[in-house]
Enzyme design. Structure first.
Site, PDB file in Angstrom:
ATOM      1  N   LYS A   1       0.821  -1.209   0.000  1.00  0.00           N
ATOM      2  CA  LYS A   1       0.000   0.000   0.000  1.00  0.00           C
ATOM      3  C   LYS A   1       0.856   1.260   0.000  1.00  0.00           C
ATOM      4  O   LYS A   1       0.389   2.345  -0.364  1.00  0.00           O
ATOM      5  CB  LYS A   1      -0.940   0.018   1.208  1.00  0.00           C
ATOM      6  CG  LYS A   1      -1.702  -1.279   1.462  1.00  0.00           C
ATOM      7  CD  LYS A   1      -2.503  -1.767   0.276  1.00  0.00           C
ATOM      8  CE  LYS A   1      -3.269  -3.030   0.632  1.00  0.00           C
ATOM      9  NZ  LYS A   1      -3.938  -3.627  -0.529  1.00  0.00           N
TER      10      LYS A   1
ATOM     11  N   TYR B   1     -12.432 -15.027   4.113  1.00  0.00           N
ATOM     12  CA  TYR B   1     -11.371 -14.029   4.164  1.00  0.00           C
ATOM     13  C   TYR B   1     -10.830 -13.928   5.588  1.00  0.00           C
ATOM     14  O   TYR B   1     -11.596 -13.840   6.548  1.00  0.00           O
ATOM     15  CB  TYR B   1     -11.924 -12.665   3.726  1.00  0.00           C
ATOM     16  CG  TYR B   1     -10.965 -11.523   3.946  1.00  0.00           C
ATOM     17  CD1 TYR B   1      -9.973 -11.240   3.018  1.00  0.00           C
ATOM     18  CD2 TYR B   1     -11.046 -10.746   5.092  1.00  0.00           C
ATOM     19  CE1 TYR B   1      -9.084 -10.197   3.227  1.00  0.00           C
ATOM     20  CE2 TYR B   1     -10.162  -9.700   5.313  1.00  0.00           C
ATOM     21  CZ  TYR B   1      -9.188  -9.436   4.374  1.00  0.00           C
ATOM     22  OH  TYR B   1      -8.310  -8.403   4.594  1.00  0.00           O
TER      23      TYR B   1
ATOM     24  N   TYR C   1      -3.070 -12.483   3.640  1.00  0.00           N
ATOM     25  CA  TYR C   1      -2.794 -12.216   2.229  1.00  0.00           C
ATOM     26  C   TYR C   1      -1.668 -13.091   1.691  1.00  0.00           C
ATOM     27  O   TYR C   1      -1.898 -14.067   0.982  1.00  0.00           O
ATOM     28  CB  TYR C   1      -2.452 -10.734   2.015  1.00  0.00           C
ATOM     29  CG  TYR C   1      -3.601  -9.818   2.344  1.00  0.00           C
ATOM     30  CD1 TYR C   1      -4.610  -9.571   1.412  1.00  0.00           C
ATOM     31  CD2 TYR C   1      -3.682  -9.196   3.583  1.00  0.00           C
ATOM     32  CE1 TYR C   1      -5.675  -8.738   1.708  1.00  0.00           C
ATOM     33  CE2 TYR C   1      -4.737  -8.360   3.889  1.00  0.00           C
ATOM     34  CZ  TYR C   1      -5.738  -8.129   2.951  1.00  0.00           C
ATOM     35  OH  TYR C   1      -6.783  -7.316   3.256  1.00  0.00           O
TER      36      TYR C   1
END
Length: 338
Positions: A49, A263, A289
């Site tokens: 990010k 998730y 992730y």
């Protein structure tokens, strides 16, 4: 592809390394695995990010914002790095946290939640799964406006056309590194979630004519739902750059089956991947992730999708702080889903 016309803050003064993983490759058998270390990007303590926020924070500053407003899940890497950018720029920061798994947010949790507190988040609003996050963030911005302040809304994952420029820049960086090191890769593997990283890379590869196929490993959706998001993101980035390119639908490739049962909920393949890279190369993956993305790479290699003699580049997008929120699962003292 000229990015210089877009305002940009520089948070990393050097390219992130591209390294071979010889002991991991030997453990896996078959393809030769390399890694692009975007976990070493600037903004504490690294992660993909950062590249997006170089453009998003610059835009916020240009528009006179005093507060960054964003959203994510309880252990959001994106929220943590957005907060770090705010601190770096002398701004304040507020989050909207979506409990995608009921009762999963704890203010006193470790991992990124600890980082939220340490870095000084101004306020956290917790909402249930399925909430309209755009509307929830707008409510925060409206509250700020009522106080005479100016919020700047950053979408989840920093995934819009402007944020996607960060991974166009990464594509250019990799192209230069490959040239300098005389490297050639047969595949690039990347996590595919909010779509900004996958879509930005695809736009960058098309715009710079980099002929290496990208495989996204879904971290929250299977291909039927994920690939249209990536396609839209890639086209939005291409359009923002003013390129006369239509992103081919067939260029968007993702695989599913590695993110279930939900998730952020651990599974056995993720645990194997995290342990394997830690114990062969001393590199940390995160459970939400990169651990599931590496599980996908391992699975594709075992299925013969990545073949012996091929060279595969894994994009490490960071997330190490959340390892500490999953210690029991990663060390095998709690059951995980198959």
């Amino acid at each position: 592809m000229d990015l210089s016309r877009f305002p940009r803050r520089i948070y990393t003064e050097h390219p992130t390394p591209i390294e071979p993983l010889p002991r991991f490759s030997e453990w896996l058998g078959g393809p030769e695995i390399w890694i692009k270390r975007d976990d070493l990007l600037g903004l504490a303590p690294g992660g993909n990010k950062t590249r997006k926020l170089e453009f998003l924070a610059a835009d916020a500053l240009a528009k006179g914002a005093d507060t960054l407003v964003t959203c994510g899940a309880p252990q959001s890497n994106h929220c943590r790095i957005t907060l770090a950018a705010a601190v770096k720029e002398g701004l304040r920061c507020r989050f909207v946290i979506e409990e995608r798994v009921p009762n999963s947010y704890r203010e006193d949790a470790s991992g990124n939640n600890f980082m939220f507190r340490l870095l000084g988040v101004e306020a956290v609003t917790v909402v249930p799964a399925g909430t309209d996050m755009t509307a929830a963030m707008q409510k925060v911005a409206d509250d700020l406006a009522a106080e005479g302040r100016k919020g700047y809304i950053i979408p989840g994952g920093g995934s819009n056309a402007l944020g996607g420029l960060g991974y166009v820049a990464c594509a250019q960086e990799m192209q230069q590194q490959w040239f300098e090191k005389q490297l050639r890769f047969d595949h690039l593997v990347v996590g595919s979630g909010s779509s900004g990283t996958h879509g930005g890379l695809l736009a960058g590869f098309l715009g710079n004519r980099i002929d290496v196929p990208i495989t996204g490993v879904g971290v929250s959706r299977d291909p039927a739902d994920q690939e249209p998001l990536v396609h839209r993101e890639a086209q939005a980035v291409v359009d923002l750059l003013g390129l006369d390119i239509q992103v081919p639908r067939e260029a968007v490739v993702s695989v599913g089956g590695y993110w279930q049962p939900k998730y952020s909920v651990p599974n056995a393949k993720m645990v194997e991947a995290v342990q394997a890279l830690a114990r062969t190369e001393a590199i940390l993956l995160d459970p939400v992730y990169t651990g599931k993305v590496m599980a996908g790479l391992i699975g594709l290699a075992r299925q013969g999708r990545f073949k012996a003699g091929e060279r595969v580049l894994f994009l490490h997008t960071g997330g190490a702080p959340s390892v500490h929120a999953y210690e029991a699962e990663l060390l095998g003292s709690m059951p995980v889903a198959d």
